[in-house]
Write an enzyme that holds these catalytic residues in place. Structure first.
Site, PDB file in Angstrom:
ATOM      1  N   HIS A 246       2.693  17.165  49.290  1.00 26.41           N
ATOM      2  CA  HIS A 246       1.820  16.344  50.178  1.00 26.41           C
ATOM      3  C   HIS A 246       2.684  15.835  51.305  1.00 26.41           C
ATOM      4  CE1 HIS A 246      -1.388  13.335  51.044  1.00 26.41           C
ATOM      5  NE2 HIS A 246      -0.501  12.779  51.588  1.00 26.41           N
TER       6      HIS A 246
ATOM      7  N   SER B 271      -6.805   5.247  57.721  1.00 25.95           N
ATOM      8  CA  SER B 271      -6.641   4.523  56.444  1.00 25.95           C
ATOM      9  C   SER B 271      -7.708   4.876  55.450  1.00 25.95           C
ATOM     10  CB  SER B 271      -6.683   3.064  56.710  1.00 25.95           C
ATOM     11  OG  SER B 271      -6.644   2.152  55.780  1.00 25.95           O
TER      12      SER B 271
ATOM     13  N   GLN C 158     -13.565 -20.928  50.432  1.00 27.76           N
ATOM     14  CA  GLN C 158     -14.523 -20.839  51.433  1.00 27.76           C
ATOM     15  C   GLN C 158     -14.052 -21.197  52.743  1.00 27.76           C
ATOM     16  OE1 GLN C 158     -17.773 -19.644  49.693  1.00 27.76           O
ATOM     17  NE2 GLN C 158     -15.976 -19.717  47.946  1.00 27.76           N
TER      18      GLN C 158
ATOM     19  N   GLU D  40     -18.172  -6.620  52.271  1.00 27.56           N
ATOM     20  CA  GLU D  40     -17.935  -6.535  53.693  1.00 27.56           C
ATOM     21  C   GLU D  40     -17.115  -5.572  54.389  1.00 27.56           C
ATOM     22  OE1 GLU D  40     -17.209  -9.116  51.230  1.00 27.56           O
ATOM     23  OE2 GLU D  40     -18.538 -10.815  51.585  1.00 27.56           O
TER      24      GLU D  40
END
Lengths: 621, 621
Positions: free
Chosen positions: B257, B119, B423, B362
């Site tokens: 590709h 990834s 949140q 993060e």
């Protein structure tokens, strides 16, 4: 700026500061200091003639747009609308209450919220989508402004938005960077070093305007004027501000993030603010009235998939959006540099003006799609199923903007074979099912895929379509219907001993297993569970009543997948449920080898059925 | 570089090209052209004395590290190890086969894989973690190299890694940017414009070295030498290369590709390559041998939470890592600029040298933690539960590196109240349960939190701990044990009519409900399901046998949550299961209001029990 105007704006700013301090004090929580740093940045925008907005019609197509990417500065956001006379002071004082639409971070429950924010680093992407819509789709002169915090510039998604905004030359987009130096727990990485931000933003191809005095209304207003003059690039205002500005004991101080003042502190703070008439309000400039064409809807051609032939569901997806593109004139398609795999490229060929290449930057792609959705488009967003995990935070936030977005993940499951686990979507059903109010569809052939795509185009809200890489046999006639929340019973009889529930590639394994089981004298019902959320509870319950055993088969991990979804709606039924899914470490190999390894091939389904049926027979004895 | 050495390296490069073309042809898939562009970049690194590595001991603490962030160039990666004589050509030809460890993208199944990739946009963060480990934790001179594709520079995570690498002055980190101009479906945004990359990378504080001829071994080798001389910053080599380099009909061409050559194409391609001895192999430089201290483990102090008092589980988490920091000397703590909320700051105060502020980024935080984990550390990574959704892609990839990482999400659920849905972690259990091989813990008081933290420190693999914001009553004595996979039955009798299953804040609601139900003559069993994955199936089955009704109560959405997890293990039991969870749109309010709104408060649990028990009574009649 004239002296009188400046004096008025300063008084408005003072009132806004008062409201910020008061409403957070009343709520007992909130972020007053993060709001105070951007007061002048927003007052100059709103009340010095830059922001053109019709208060009576917040969704008006040609209103300028304002997104608070630093959503925790919501006290300022709400106070601005109060200063514009859109809400009154009493409304403002309901801030953060259960019965109020003024939530802790802005959501679509408040009518002036352009997009819900609060998870940092998302607003600029949304602004990119709105600006792309203005420049390339609606061709309207409205401008999009995004208020950004300096802390949130650490989020990579910001730089995705920056690079795409540059690529699409979004000269109608203005970022307003409130560099107040302080994050939640202390200083940001760059502090008040404006030149670092400037260097980075310029390197990403933006026009930059440094505002050394970010509380000076004249300087700020001049910067907005200057931004309008830039015709080939987006502009970032980079403003030196002070967190807690206006209150001596808060200004530029650590330890005050996300803290409301107590009553005594509030009094001290209020005493420091300039006096201003309570009822002073500012006026917004009006948007230019535009005539907006009603889009024509032409009937699509019929699809043509001869029964028994094979086609990949991803290909059917590409065909569907292309076939339906004229009928759904609001449809736009975004893809993350894999359009030749997802087949979004078919749409691009037919409707290049409504196709957007978003490169390998999934967070920004979803944010931009949200921006377009909020401007009335129906975005279909595609990449590999696995790579939507990159944008889970953006996706989970969509419902709080009331958005209408369609996600399409290709290359789902171990079915992709040799590329290996990094490319296999094995958590995508769990992820999309967990999004509030979502729809999850997982068709097994080309016909049902096209029908599902049209269902998605017709429904409002968040929907996910899971497609697979390899070709699958056509199962359905073109007139078959596939309503959201439905299922198809493909085999059944009065003597069914087991029900096989599957979707996508494994449905074909289930069908093959059922055929072979019949030879062994075991009759199996087969359900195509193309609508994974919502589920066709009725059909599942009927099967649970009529067969003693139900087996789910899915090319996905157990957690949050089809098996758990089915178990949860049949929990009160007296039926044994067995879930076949991906449960050993996935790896490279052929589809056949991997289905066999994971126990989701036709032969493994047969084994599972026979073991259970035998077991049941033994138990009965 | 001497002429002889250059000739040898060129021959090695030719052999590597041959192997790349051959192994992908055999597999019938793979990315030969993306591999060919970086051959010289890697040959110069490996075989001109730069890369110091003990082939017999891939995990040796002072080996240099190489991460293929462009994991699809795996044919090159494997061919390099073949050229180094670590694997043989026959091994190489098993590429992408089910029985091979040479997967389509590198995973930990291959012993020379430093970290699993595939990834895109994840490798640089992993390299950041390894370089941080070298510079700040192990204090070792090894260097970390990361091969990057130009397409993947569109991922925001790259820029998160860039800014943090600059912040931590990682002069031991070298990025190698293979600018081959072409992505999957066409040109990248920047094409061969090296100066744009240079400007951006420099703006993020890195040393840059442009390599205009990225297939010139001397130029490249000189660049690596130059990188070593930079003492205060990380270095990025920015190399102009050609996709498909070395084969005339592939070089710099679109449309190739991810395509293997067929037999005829392969022959044509091989004929173009320089001849070289089949058995030519290169030698790697040896790493410096270092003495590495055995870390002492001291016994922690006892915890002290008087029964009946209250403490937030997030606070207990902070206490636990601080208390256990000496015993677990490999523990490192990373936090995303919210350490005063997650309480990771307690550890920072005690062990500043093992605490890393990762700011609001993060994705990079998780990637860097993975890098540290792969260098033998036990990282505890914390932020709000909601914001781990930002890094789901990085998290789901961890198992394929065989990593040992502990995630801690605070502020879970509607329990946080006024801040609102942005949140609230309401999908985090679903997300972490869906990660392959994961453990999910959700304690309800301070004692069990501390015990869970120690269990996490002791176990290997991926584990998630969910903590809550508000204070919760202490339920357990400090000697109580909380094994992974266990549960606690807090109330039971021979006449239980219902079992309440909960964890975290809602467990206390369940206890309150049970107490009040007793007054109404209804006896309720209460289970603390602190281990959400794996589940204590035995205890749940016993309850299912002994009580006719089971109610799960969770501060989380239904999909993938506790209710579904419990349903799936009890699917064969004749029990009614009712799931109470967050199922209306969450908003700002007090905890009490929100629990009431969502039907997960003590009073709503009582209502649900009474309705069901009444219903059962009616049904029996």
């Amino acid at each position: 700026m004239e002296t009188q105007q400046k004096a008025t704006l300063q008084q408005l700013a003072a009132n806004i500061r008062r409201w910020i301090l008061n409403c957070t004090n009343r709520a007992g929580s909130g972020h007053p200091t993060s709001s105070l740093s951007a007061v002048e940045l927003m007052v100059a925008l709103f009340f010095d003639g830059h922001f053109r907005y019709d208060l009576d019609e917040p969704r008006y197509v040609n209103n300028d747009r304002l997104i608070f990417s630093k959503g925790h500065a919501s006290p300022l956001f709400y106070a601005l609308w109060c200063a514009a006379d859109a809400i009154d002071e009493d409304d403002l004082m309901t801030y953060r209450r259960f019965d109020s639409v003024l939530e802790g971070h802005p959501t679509s429950r408040f009518r002036y919220t352009e997009a819900a924010t609060g998870s940092l680093g998302q607003g600029l992407s949304i602004g990119v989508g709105m600006a792309m819509n203005a420049k390339y789709v609606d061709e309207l002169p409205y401008r999009t402004y995004v208020l950004l915090g300096d802390s949130e510039m650490a989020e990579g998604s910001q730089w995705e938005a920056m690079e795409i905004a540059c690529q699409y030359r979004l000269n109608n987009l203005v970022g307003v960077l409130d560099v107040n130096r302080l994050g939640q727990r202390g200083p940001t990485m760059q502090g008040h070093n404006l030149s670092v931000y400037q260097k980075r933003v310029e390197a990403f191809g933006w026009n930059t305007i440094v505002v050394p005095e970010g509380h000076n209304l004249c300087e700020i207003s001049a910067a907005y004027e200057q931004a309008k003059a830039c015709e080939d690039r987006p502009t970032m205002l980079i403003a030196h501000t002070l967190k807690g500005k206006g209150v001596s004991f808060l200004e530029d101080q650590e330890g005050w993030h996300g803290k409301a003042l107590d009553d005594e502190q509030l009094q001290r703070a209020l005493n420091e603010l300039e006096e201003a008439p309570d009822d002073l309000r500012g006026a917004l400039a009006k948007p230019q009235k535009v005539s907006f064409p009603v889009l024509s809807r032409s009937q699509p051609e019929e699809m043509n998939y001869p029964m028994g032939e094979k086609e990949a569901t991803r290909t059917a997806y590409g065909n569907a959006i292309t076939r339906l593109g004229d009928k759904y004139a609001n449809m736009v398609v975004l893809d993350g540099e894999v359009s030749n795999s997802t087949r979004a490229e078919y749409f691009q060929e037919q409707f290049p003006e409504r196709y957007f290449e978003m490169y390998i930057a999934e967070q920004n792609m979803v944010g931009a799609a949200l921006g377009m959705a909020l401007r009335g488009k129906t975005p279909f967003v595609s990449t590999f199923a696995a790579f939507f995990s990159r944008a889970f935070d953006q996706i989970r936030m969509c419902p709080y903007s009331g958005a209408n977005i369609k996600f399409v993940g290709s290359h789902a499951g171990t079915e992709i074979g040799q590329d290996g686990p990094s490319q296999m979507g094995l958590e995508d059903i769990a992820m999309f099912r967990a999004v509030f109010g979502s729809i999850v569809l997982y068709p097994s052939d080309a016909v049902s895929t096209e029908k599902c795509v049209e269902q998605m185009a017709n429904c409002s809200g968040i929907a996910y379509l899971r497609t697979t890489r390899g070709k699958l046999p056509i199962l359905y006639d073109k007139d078959e219907r596939f309503p959201i929340g439905g299922s198809k019973v493909l085999r059944q009889s009065g003597e069914d001993q087991v029900t096989l529930v599957a979707a996508g590639a494994t449905l074909h394994e289930a069908l093959a297993a059922a055929e072979q089981l019949e030879v062994s004298g075991i009759s199996a019902r087969v359900i195509d569970l193309y609508s994974v959320k919502p589920l066709d509870v009725e059909t599942l319950r009927t099967a649970a009543r009529e067969t003693p055993l139900l087996i789910t088969i899915e090319d996905h991990f157990a957690a949050g997948g089809i098996g758990e979804a089915v178990c949860s709606v049949l929990s009160e039924m007296p039926i044994r449920i067995h879930s076949l899914c991906v449960d050993v470490r996935p790896r490279s190999g052929t589809t056949e080898q991997l289905f066999e390894q994971q126990g989701i091939s036709a032969s493994k389904i047969m084994e599972a059925v026979k073991a259970s049926v035998t077991l049941a027979t033994h138990t009965e004895k």
